[in-house]
Design an enzyme around this catalytic site. Structure first.
Site, PDB file in Angstrom:
ATOM      1  N   ARG A  48       0.832  -1.214   0.000  1.00  0.00           N
ATOM      2  CA  ARG A  48       0.000   0.000   0.000  1.00  0.00           C
ATOM      3  C   ARG A  48       0.857   1.251   0.000  1.00  0.00           C
ATOM      4  O   ARG A  48       0.415   2.318  -0.410  1.00  0.00           O
ATOM      5  CB  ARG A  48      -0.980   0.003   1.190  1.00  0.00           C
ATOM      6  CG  ARG A  48      -1.846   1.255   1.257  1.00  0.00           C
ATOM      7  CD  ARG A  48      -3.149   1.068   2.034  1.00  0.00           C
ATOM      8  NE  ARG A  48      -2.965   0.309   3.249  1.00  0.00           N
ATOM      9  CZ  ARG A  48      -2.407   0.783   4.373  1.00  0.00           C
ATOM     10  NH1 ARG A  48      -1.991   2.034   4.419  1.00  0.00           N
ATOM     11  NH2 ARG A  48      -2.275   0.011   5.436  1.00  0.00           N
ATOM     12  N   TYR A  99     -16.166  17.647 -15.657  1.00  0.00           N
ATOM     13  CA  TYR A  99     -16.517  16.219 -15.737  1.00  0.00           C
ATOM     14  C   TYR A  99     -17.519  15.885 -14.631  1.00  0.00           C
ATOM     15  O   TYR A  99     -17.357  16.316 -13.487  1.00  0.00           O
ATOM     16  CB  TYR A  99     -15.234  15.404 -15.572  1.00  0.00           C
ATOM     17  CG  TYR A  99     -15.470  13.935 -15.355  1.00  0.00           C
ATOM     18  CD1 TYR A  99     -16.039  13.146 -16.349  1.00  0.00           C
ATOM     19  CD2 TYR A  99     -15.121  13.323 -14.155  1.00  0.00           C
ATOM     20  CE1 TYR A  99     -16.249  11.804 -16.143  1.00  0.00           C
ATOM     21  CE2 TYR A  99     -15.329  11.973 -13.942  1.00  0.00           C
ATOM     22  CZ  TYR A  99     -15.900  11.218 -14.942  1.00  0.00           C
ATOM     23  OH  TYR A  99     -16.112   9.884 -14.738  1.00  0.00           O
ATOM     24  N   ASP A 170      -7.287  19.611 -14.707  1.00  0.00           N
ATOM     25  CA  ASP A 170      -7.571  18.267 -15.222  1.00  0.00           C
ATOM     26  C   ASP A 170      -7.161  18.272 -16.694  1.00  0.00           C
ATOM     27  O   ASP A 170      -7.781  18.939 -17.522  1.00  0.00           O
ATOM     28  CB  ASP A 170      -9.063  17.951 -15.043  1.00  0.00           C
ATOM     29  CG  ASP A 170      -9.412  16.523 -15.455  1.00  0.00           C
ATOM     30  OD1 ASP A 170      -8.739  15.971 -16.348  1.00  0.00           O
ATOM     31  OD2 ASP A 170     -10.375  15.967 -14.894  1.00  0.00           O
ATOM     32  N   LYS A 195      -7.861   6.916 -19.764  1.00  0.00           N
ATOM     33  CA  LYS A 195      -8.239   7.425 -21.081  1.00  0.00           C
ATOM     34  C   LYS A 195      -7.055   7.374 -22.068  1.00  0.00           C
ATOM     35  O   LYS A 195      -6.556   6.307 -22.336  1.00  0.00           O
ATOM     36  CB  LYS A 195      -8.809   8.832 -20.934  1.00  0.00           C
ATOM     37  CG  LYS A 195      -9.810   8.990 -19.766  1.00  0.00           C
ATOM     38  CD  LYS A 195     -11.119   8.270 -19.984  1.00  0.00           C
ATOM     39  CE  LYS A 195     -12.016   8.226 -18.759  1.00  0.00           C
ATOM     40  NZ  LYS A 195     -12.361   9.520 -18.164  1.00  0.00           N
TER      41      LYS A 195
HETATM   42  C1  LIG Z   1     -12.873   9.984 -16.911  1.00  0.00           C
HETATM   43  C2  LIG Z   1     -12.517  11.311 -16.375  1.00  0.00           C
HETATM   44  C3  LIG Z   1     -12.229  11.489 -15.017  1.00  0.00           C
HETATM   45  C4  LIG Z   1     -12.354  10.370 -14.012  1.00  0.00           C
HETATM   46  O1  LIG Z   1     -11.406   9.374 -14.249  1.00  0.00           O
HETATM   47  P1  LIG Z   1     -11.629   7.829 -13.845  1.00  0.00           P
HETATM   48  O2  LIG Z   1     -10.338   7.205 -14.258  1.00  0.00           O
HETATM   49  O3  LIG Z   1     -12.816   7.335 -14.595  1.00  0.00           O
HETATM   50  O4  LIG Z   1     -11.854   7.774 -12.373  1.00  0.00           O
HETATM   51  C5  LIG Z   1     -11.852  12.746 -14.587  1.00  0.00           C
HETATM   52  N1  LIG Z   1     -11.774  13.785 -15.449  1.00  0.00           N
HETATM   53  C6  LIG Z   1     -12.055  13.650 -16.758  1.00  0.00           C
HETATM   54  C7  LIG Z   1     -11.966  14.836 -17.660  1.00  0.00           C
HETATM   55  C8  LIG Z   1     -12.436  12.406 -17.265  1.00  0.00           C
HETATM   56  O5  LIG Z   1     -12.730  12.293 -18.572  1.00  0.00           O
END
Ligand SMILES: *Cc1c(COP(=O)(O)O)cnc(C)c1O
Length: 365
Positions: A48, A99, A170, A195
């Site tokens: 962890r 998001y 982000d 992503k």
């Molecule tokens: C998908 C996404 C998230 C969240 O990410 P996860 O890996 O699904 O927890 C946060 N910000 C944006 C812009 C996203 O597209």
């Protein structure tokens, strides 16, 4: 891991960074280490707190963004850790178009009285700056998911920092190959590694990257602590897959972006399309089609090649009507289809888009 050649460019970093030091008989790739525990008195203690499989991804991502990366179990775990940097009662300025997971996270913190959130359209620079007085954090997402609105990151970051607010960006949609917010004044970058970075729709992972500044280093130590105590740690298999996926980030993004530019132009000329949102870079497009939400659903359903699924940034083209989710903010139009353009032959993708628009509700009317 080896020392990096500091001179290399991002497309080389993604290929070369985060590998074991070359030596006769040593594997080119870092192995995956499945371990909850390690023999005492070494660098690794407990699964962890650390795992060597996290490090290649952290090294690559840190280099790409120009900071130090902390890998998390998901993008939302990274976002939650970042929000945890705030003291109780603090004020956050956040984009109306954020998001939906971040939207809900902040809304629920506000409803519980832990934070105050000032929602602003972050493409409206003046309105965002006007909201910054007394704020402890500015949350930026650019381009936003799914409206693809852009924020003026350098101007907003400067204004926020002058007022003592920590600046978070982000960077999931742009990736560090197209935008490097730490170089534009942000203190922390947040990623959904699920992503583009990993790129194959086969894992969930997230990361924060902190600036090489006093504030950044302070945040980094707290984020590592949050990961340790919150326990939202990356699984070794996910981390290993992400390191494998990120090797091809530059070529994937180049191809997907080229496909997206072609599709955006073709979509704009189709009579079933009312509006195309495309920032001119990257591989995300949002289209508003004729026929409202029902029409948009029909278009999505008519796909033969395109994957009808949520998420984005994979090698395959995906689309979905965002408002099918109750959690999606009302600012997202009912008839909006978010398209994550993949790396297929664009002729085939366009043929499918066109037949779906013709077959579905996206016909003139
Ligand atoms: C998908 C996404 C998230 C969240 O990410 P996860 O890996 O699904 O927890 C946060 N910000 C944006 C812009 C996203 O597209």
């Amino acid at each position: 891991m080896e020392d990096r050649d500091p001179g290399v460019r991002p497309a080389t970093t993604v290929v070369c960074r985060g590998r074991p030091a070359p030596a006769p008989g040593v594997s080119l790739n870092a192995p995956v280490t499945f371990a909850s525990t390690f023999t005492a008195d070494g660098d690794y203690v407990y699964g962890r707190s650390e795992n060597p499989t996290w490090e290649p991804v952290e090294d690559i991502l840190g280099d790409l963004e120009g900071g130090a990366a902390v890998l998390f179990a998901s993008g939302m775990a990274a976002a939650t850790a970042t929000v945890s940097l705030l003291d109780a009662g603090a004020t956050v300025v956040a984009p109306t178009g954020a998001y939906n997971g971040v939207h809900e996270l902040l809304d629920e913190a506000a409803a519980a009285g832990r934070l105050t959130v000032r929602w602003r359209d972050s493409s409206d620079t003046a309105a965002t700056i006007a909201a910054l007085d007394g704020a402890a954090m500015l949350w930026i997402e650019s381009p936003t998911n799914p409206l693809l609105d852009l924020a003026d990151i350098p101007v907003l970051a400067t204004a926020a920092r002058e007022r003592g607010a920590i600046v978070v960006c982000d960077n999931t949609f742009a990736t560090p190959l197209l935008q490097r917010p730490l170089h534009e004044g942000a203190d922390i970058v947040v990623h959904s590694v699920s992503k583009y970075l990993s790129g194959h729709s086969d894992l969930v992972l997230g990361a924060c990257v902190t600036a090489p500044t006093e504030r950044g280093r302070e945040a980094h130590a707290k984020l590592v602590r949050h990961r340790l105590l919150g326990g939202a740690i990356p699984g070794p298999m996910e981390a290993w897959l992400a390191a494998r996926g990120i090797r091809t980030l530059a070529v994937r993004l180049e191809r997907a972006s080229r496909n997206a530019a072609v599709l955006a132009a073709l979509l704009a000329g189709h009579p079933g399309v009312q509006r195309v949102r495309y920032p001119g870079f990257g591989a995300m497009i949002a289209v508003e089609v004729r026929g409202g939400g029902v029409g948009a659903d029909a278009v999505c359903q008519a796909a033969r090649l395109i994957s009808r699924s949520t998420s984005l940034g994979g090698v395959e083209t995906q689309w979905e009507r965002r408002r099918r989710y109750a959690a999606e903010p009302q600012t997202t139009p009912e008839n909006l289809i978010r398209i994550s353009v993949g790396i297929e032959d664009v002729e085939d993708v366009w043929a499918d888009v066109r037949q779906a628009l013709d077959a579905g509700g996206g016909t003139p009317g």
